[in-house]
Write a protein that holds these residues in place. Sequence first.
Motif, PDB file in Angstrom:
ATOM      1  N   MET A   1     -11.930  75.603   5.606  1.00  0.00           N
ATOM      2  CA  MET A   1     -11.027  75.882   6.726  1.00  0.00           C
ATOM      3  C   MET A   1     -10.773  77.381   6.824  1.00  0.00           C
ATOM      4  SD  MET A   1      -7.492  76.731   7.097  1.00  0.00           S
ATOM      5  CE  MET A   1      -6.654  76.751   5.556  1.00  0.00           C
ATOM      6  N   THR A   2     -10.868  77.893   8.043  1.00  0.00           N
ATOM      7  CA  THR A   2     -10.448  79.279   8.262  1.00  0.00           C
ATOM      8  C   THR A   2      -9.511  79.288   9.454  1.00  0.00           C
ATOM      9  OG1 THR A   2     -12.525  80.198   7.432  1.00  0.00           O
ATOM     10  CG2 THR A   2     -11.185  81.628   8.821  1.00  0.00           C
ATOM     11  N   ASP A   3      -8.314  79.787   9.236  1.00  0.00           N
ATOM     12  CA  ASP A   3      -7.324  79.834  10.307  1.00  0.00           C
ATOM     13  C   ASP A   3      -7.097  81.304  10.687  1.00  0.00           C
ATOM     14  OD1 ASP A   3      -5.153  78.501  11.886  1.00  0.00           O
ATOM     15  OD2 ASP A   3      -3.922  79.876  10.693  1.00  0.00           O
ATOM     16  N   ILE A   4      -7.181  81.591  11.990  1.00  0.00           N
ATOM     17  CA  ILE A   4      -7.009  82.975  12.446  1.00  0.00           C
ATOM     18  C   ILE A   4      -5.818  83.031  13.396  1.00  0.00           C
ATOM     19  CG2 ILE A   4      -8.090  84.902  13.679  1.00  0.00           C
ATOM     20  CD1 ILE A   4     -10.799  83.402  13.179  1.00  0.00           C
ATOM     21  N   ARG A   5      -4.879  83.878  13.085  1.00  0.00           N
ATOM     22  CA  ARG A   5      -3.744  84.050  13.995  1.00  0.00           C
ATOM     23  C   ARG A   5      -3.532  85.531  14.292  1.00  0.00           C
ATOM     24  NH1 ARG A   5      -0.829  79.112  14.271  1.00  0.00           N
ATOM     25  NH2 ARG A   5      -1.886  77.762  12.800  1.00  0.00           N
ATOM     26  N   VAL A   6      -3.448  85.815  15.600  1.00  0.00           N
ATOM     27  CA  VAL A   6      -3.153  87.191  15.998  1.00  0.00           C
ATOM     28  C   VAL A   6      -1.738  87.188  16.569  1.00  0.00           C
ATOM     29  CG1 VAL A   6      -3.796  89.137  17.472  1.00  0.00           C
ATOM     30  CG2 VAL A   6      -5.577  87.668  16.497  1.00  0.00           C
ATOM     31  N   PHE A   7      -0.838  87.841  15.881  1.00  0.00           N
ATOM     32  CA  PHE A   7       0.545  87.896  16.353  1.00  0.00           C
ATOM     33  C   PHE A   7       0.750  89.159  17.182  1.00  0.00           C
ATOM     34  CE2 PHE A   7       0.549  85.335  12.511  1.00  0.00           C
ATOM     35  CZ  PHE A   7       1.235  84.205  12.947  1.00  0.00           C
ATOM     36  N   LYS A   8       1.558  89.029  18.194  1.00  0.00           N
ATOM     37  CA  LYS A   8       1.872  90.139  19.083  1.00  0.00           C
ATOM     38  C   LYS A   8       0.632  90.751  19.732  1.00  0.00           C
ATOM     39  CE  LYS A   8       5.432  92.055  16.157  1.00  0.00           C
ATOM     40  NZ  LYS A   8       6.453  93.083  16.178  1.00  0.00           N
ATOM     41  N   GLY A   9      -0.388  89.916  19.944  1.00  0.00           N
ATOM     42  CA  GLY A   9      -1.608  90.428  20.564  1.00  0.00           C
ATOM     43  C   GLY A   9      -1.394  90.837  22.005  1.00  0.00           C
ATOM     44  N   ASN A  10      -0.388  90.224  22.650  1.00  0.00           N
ATOM     45  CA  ASN A  10      -0.130  90.506  24.066  1.00  0.00           C
ATOM     46  C   ASN A  10       0.785  91.701  24.279  1.00  0.00           C
ATOM     47  OD1 ASN A  10      -1.732  88.478  25.106  1.00  0.00           O
ATOM     48  ND2 ASN A  10      -0.136  86.949  24.757  1.00  0.00           N
ATOM     49  N   GLN A  11       0.729  92.649  23.395  1.00  0.00           N
ATOM     50  CA  GLN A  11       1.465  93.892  23.595  1.00  0.00           C
ATOM     51  C   GLN A  11       0.626  95.007  22.986  1.00  0.00           C
ATOM     52  OE1 GLN A  11       4.926  92.737  21.061  1.00  0.00           O
ATOM     53  NE2 GLN A  11       4.404  94.538  19.835  1.00  0.00           N
ATOM     54  N   GLY A  13       0.311  97.669  20.466  1.00  0.00           N
ATOM     55  CA  GLY A  13       0.912  98.104  19.209  1.00  0.00           C
ATOM     56  C   GLY A  13       1.676  97.000  18.521  1.00  0.00           C
ATOM     57  N   GLY A  14       1.773  97.119  17.187  1.00  0.00           N
ATOM     58  CA  GLY A  14       2.529  96.149  16.400  1.00  0.00           C
ATOM     59  C   GLY A  14       1.800  94.849  16.146  1.00  0.00           C
ATOM     60  N   ASN A  15       0.496  94.805  16.464  1.00  0.00           N
ATOM     61  CA  ASN A  15      -0.259  93.560  16.255  1.00  0.00           C
ATOM     62  C   ASN A  15      -0.448  93.284  14.773  1.00  0.00           C
ATOM     63  OD1 ASN A  15      -2.476  95.257  18.394  1.00  0.00           O
ATOM     64  ND2 ASN A  15      -0.746  94.042  19.077  1.00  0.00           N
ATOM     65  N   VAL A  16      -0.383  91.997  14.445  1.00  0.00           N
ATOM     66  CA  VAL A  16      -0.618  91.578  13.060  1.00  0.00           C
ATOM     67  C   VAL A  16      -1.605  90.414  13.096  1.00  0.00           C
ATOM     68  CG1 VAL A  16       0.444  90.689  10.951  1.00  0.00           C
ATOM     69  CG2 VAL A  16       1.783  92.166  12.474  1.00  0.00           C
ATOM     70  N   THR A  17      -2.653  90.499  12.299  1.00  0.00           N
ATOM     71  CA  THR A  17      -3.624  89.413  12.237  1.00  0.00           C
ATOM     72  C   THR A  17      -3.552  88.776  10.851  1.00  0.00           C
ATOM     73  OG1 THR A  17      -5.064  90.573  13.769  1.00  0.00           O
ATOM     74  CG2 THR A  17      -6.077  88.829  12.475  1.00  0.00           C
ATOM     75  N   VAL A  18      -3.472  87.438  10.822  1.00  0.00           N
ATOM     76  CA  VAL A  18      -3.425  86.730   9.542  1.00  0.00           C
ATOM     77  C   VAL A  18      -4.629  85.786   9.482  1.00  0.00           C
ATOM     78  CG1 VAL A  18      -2.087  85.233   8.022  1.00  0.00           C
ATOM     79  CG2 VAL A  18      -0.893  86.832   9.550  1.00  0.00           C
ATOM     80  N   ILE A  19      -5.440  85.945   8.454  1.00  0.00           N
ATOM     81  CA  ILE A  19      -6.617  85.087   8.271  1.00  0.00           C
ATOM     82  C   ILE A  19      -6.423  84.298   6.976  1.00  0.00           C
ATOM     83  CG2 ILE A  19      -9.121  85.041   7.897  1.00  0.00           C
ATOM     84  CD1 ILE A  19      -9.203  87.694   9.555  1.00  0.00           C
ATOM     85  N   THR A  20      -6.434  82.959   7.118  1.00  0.00           N
ATOM     86  CA  THR A  20      -6.175  82.099   5.966  1.00  0.00           C
ATOM     87  C   THR A  20      -7.381  81.196   5.704  1.00  0.00           C
ATOM     88  OG1 THR A  20      -3.896  82.022   6.768  1.00  0.00           O
ATOM     89  CG2 THR A  20      -4.442  80.538   4.968  1.00  0.00           C
ATOM     90  N   THR A  21      -7.807  81.143   4.462  1.00  0.00           N
ATOM     91  CA  THR A  21      -8.878  80.211   4.077  1.00  0.00           C
ATOM     92  C   THR A  21      -8.299  79.233   3.053  1.00  0.00           C
ATOM     93  OG1 THR A  21      -9.633  81.485   2.176  1.00  0.00           O
ATOM     94  CG2 THR A  21     -10.527  82.122   4.303  1.00  0.00           C
ATOM     95  N   ASP A  22      -9.152  78.405   2.475  1.00  0.00           N
ATOM     96  CA  ASP A  22      -8.667  77.467   1.445  1.00  0.00           C
ATOM     97  C   ASP A  22      -8.076  78.212   0.258  1.00  0.00           C
ATOM     98  OD1 ASP A  22      -9.432  75.280   2.900  1.00  0.00           O
ATOM     99  OD2 ASP A  22     -11.463  75.248   2.065  1.00  0.00           O
ATOM    100  N   GLN A  23      -8.602  79.405  -0.012  1.00  0.00           N
ATOM    101  CA  GLN A  23      -8.140  80.141  -1.189  1.00  0.00           C
ATOM    102  C   GLN A  23      -7.356  81.411  -0.884  1.00  0.00           C
ATOM    103  OE1 GLN A  23     -11.408  80.892  -3.881  1.00  0.00           O
ATOM    104  NE2 GLN A  23     -12.184  78.821  -3.677  1.00  0.00           N
ATOM    105  N   ALA A  24      -7.711  82.073   0.212  1.00  0.00           N
ATOM    106  CA  ALA A  24      -7.175  83.427   0.431  1.00  0.00           C
ATOM    107  C   ALA A  24      -6.317  83.535   1.691  1.00  0.00           C
ATOM    108  CB  ALA A  24      -8.333  84.418   0.523  1.00  0.00           C
ATOM    109  N   LYS A  25      -5.387  84.464   1.634  1.00  0.00           N
ATOM    110  CA  LYS A  25      -4.624  84.809   2.839  1.00  0.00           C
ATOM    111  C   LYS A  25      -4.648  86.331   2.975  1.00  0.00           C
ATOM    112  CE  LYS A  25      -1.166  82.471   4.524  1.00  0.00           C
ATOM    113  NZ  LYS A  25       0.126  81.886   4.864  1.00  0.00           N
ATOM    114  N   ILE A  26      -5.212  86.776   4.105  1.00  0.00           N
ATOM    115  CA  ILE A  26      -5.394  88.212   4.320  1.00  0.00           C
ATOM    116  C   ILE A  26      -4.689  88.628   5.608  1.00  0.00           C
ATOM    117  CG2 ILE A  26      -7.151  89.923   4.976  1.00  0.00           C
ATOM    118  CD1 ILE A  26      -8.976  88.196   3.030  1.00  0.00           C
TER     119      ILE A  26
END
Length: 423
Positions: A1-11, A13-26
């Motif tokens: 599983m790989t989950d990709i979330r882009v927070f505040k992409g609709n502005q 500046g201030g964007n945060v991207t979180v990528i989560t796998t079975d083992q890692a969170k980046i």
Amino acid sequence: MTDIRVFKGNQVGGNVTVITTDQAKIVIDYGEDLPGNTHVENFSIDWDRENVDAVFFTHYHADHIGRFMEIPESVPLYMGECTRRVLLNNYTALRMKEHVKRIDSGKNIHTFEENKGVVIKDTVVTPYHVDHSAFDSYMFFVETPGKTILHTGDYRDHGYRGHKVINGTDIDIMTDTIENEIKLKGRRRVDVLITEGTLAGSDPGRAVYTEKDMQNELAELFRERKHVFLKISSTNADSLLSFYRAARANGMGFYAARHILDQMKVFNEMSRSSELVYDFSLSWPVLRRNDSADTSEKYRRSFAVQRQHMRKEGFVTVVSEYDEDLFEEFSDLEPVLIFSMWEGYINKEIGGEAYNERLADFCSRHNALRIRTGGHAHPRFIAKVIECVDPVEAVIPMHTSDAAAFLTLDIREELKKKIVLEK
Ligand SMILES: [Zn+2]
Ligand SMILES: [Zn+2]
């Protein structure tokens, strides 16, 4: 599983991207909202509960790295070496001791190198240089067990590191890197492209004003105007180089406060092994008449000699809105002020909260000329990057207040269908 979330992409500046796998969170970037941004989402990571394995920063602009002090010291931070040094200079100049301590301690602050993958459990993050108004900017190629993701960070192609010429052919470095280093000439695919789109909605027919254009225009202007005060960001390496080169082409000296020269020294040192060396060797600290640090005879002599040079040969001197005394001192020579930053700082309608009244007064009092290059990709170049990446699954816009404008880009219909407009 790989989950990709882009927070505040609709502005922007201030964007945060979180990528989560079975083992890692980046996490990629943890910056501040740009001041003056009217619609901003509230978003924070709960660092105590989320178990983040690493945070990667694309570059040193505050809208990408500004909130790093909220991140616990137990979370490893990854950034370019130049980014680390620029931040250290910035925070030292601003006397932000806690920030300096954190960056300088080296405790869980890691620097990465271009094209060298960083392994975080089951995921590999590989940084590649991109051209931007920050000197040390990267896109990240993220390989998880199930997906490959390209996160562009902020980019453009009209700075000094946007193009190279090989055998007489002009090549833009970003798509060349994507094709040859990331996609390995088609042997590796990119599933998801996360791309900035600050200017996605601007007129694609408009000509792009490059750093080289600006350097040429300045060199021409300085033939007539030899006494130049300049308001610019100390971290905009390319534009500093444009002004420096235009000054040198006209035999004028380049002067700035010591903390700005410190930044220029970092750009010089970090570029020494590359094709384009940022050479600022003929630049000097602007001495002040009432410099209480040193009132010796030697200082007074240096001051007098510097002023003779400045008057005779001309100068480009970086100033702030607090440097009215310099204008007075040289008023007989009718110096010109150039404002080379984002318009919003001196225009309330554009800048909102970012508007700086003192700076605006300073600029209007001295009839500042507005000459600057932008830091972000023109719509034609965004389209070129999307076409080059040709992602299998999705194009996720970020760093834009007009994500819908991605649908108007000059890209194939099948790629338009992959644009993700909802959050
Ligand atoms: Zn940005
Ligand atoms: Zn930026």
